[in-house]
Scaffold this motif. Structure first.
Motif, short mmCIF file in Angstrom:
data_model
loop_
_atom_site.label_atom_id
_atom_site.label_comp_id
_atom_site.label_asym_id
_atom_site.label_seq_id
_atom_site.Cartn_x
_atom_site.Cartn_y
_atom_site.Cartn_z
N UNK A 87 -7.03 7.56 12.40
CA UNK A 87 -8.03 9.30 12.73
C UNK A 87 -9.11 9.11 11.78
N UNK A 88 -10.26 9.24 11.98
CA UNK A 88 -11.87 10.07 11.42
C UNK A 88 -12.25 10.96 10.87
N UNK A 89 -12.17 12.01 10.15
CA UNK A 89 -13.13 13.47 10.26
C UNK A 89 -14.16 13.09 10.16
N UNK A 90 -14.69 14.23 11.01
CA UNK A 90 -17.11 13.62 10.12
C UNK A 90 -16.99 15.62 9.93
N UNK A 91 -16.98 15.76 8.97
CA UNK A 91 -17.50 17.12 8.52
C UNK A 91 -18.83 17.29 9.52
N UNK A 92 -18.86 19.45 9.92
CA UNK A 92 -19.54 19.82 10.74
C UNK A 92 -21.07 20.11 9.71
N UNK A 93 -21.39 19.90 8.55
CA UNK A 93 -21.99 21.21 8.06
C UNK A 93 -23.19 19.56 7.19
N UNK A 94 -22.34 18.44 7.00
CA UNK A 94 -23.35 17.28 6.44
C UNK A 94 -22.79 15.90 7.11
N UNK A 95 -22.96 15.21 6.26
CA UNK A 95 -23.19 13.75 6.90
C UNK A 95 -21.99 12.86 6.51
N UNK A 96 -20.97 13.80 5.88
CA UNK A 96 -19.85 13.12 5.27
C UNK A 96 -18.44 12.65 6.59
N UNK A 97 -18.35 11.77 6.49
CA UNK A 97 -17.02 11.21 6.92
C UNK A 97 -16.16 10.80 6.20
N UNK A 98 -13.79 10.74 6.92
CA UNK A 98 -13.53 10.24 5.95
C UNK A 98 -12.86 9.17 6.09
N UNK A 99 -12.64 8.03 5.00
CA UNK A 99 -11.78 7.52 5.88
C UNK A 99 -10.80 6.61 6.72
N UNK A 100 -10.58 5.85 7.59
CA UNK A 100 -9.67 5.80 8.73
C UNK A 100 -8.05 5.61 8.14
#
Length: 77
Positions: free
Chosen positions: A3-16
């Protein structure tokens, strides 16, 4: 599954990674970058690699192979 999570406020995304790893990383991101906001955004599932694991499973395999190599090299002396 990875899974990868994406921030709802900016362009941040976690690694898989696992679901819990992604959730922890997203919470840490919101705490650091968006204090006071409830974590939001989207969660992506890696459908191309449903087993997940990523680099961590490769690292484990490489560690086992390295140990086998060391063992084989020490037996030939």
């Amino acid at each position: 599954m990875a899974y990868r999570y994406r921030c709802g406020e900016c362009g941040f995304k976690t690694s898989w990674g696992t679901e819990s790893q992604g959730e922890r990383a997203q919470i840490a991101h919101y705490t650091d970058r968006h204090p006071g906001l409830h974590p939001g955004g989207i969660v992506e599932a890696n459908t191309k690699n449903p087993e997940g694991g990523g680099c961590l499973s490769c690292l484990g395999i490489l560690a086992v192979l390295f140990l086998l190599f060391v063992l084989a090299a020490s037996c030939n002396r």
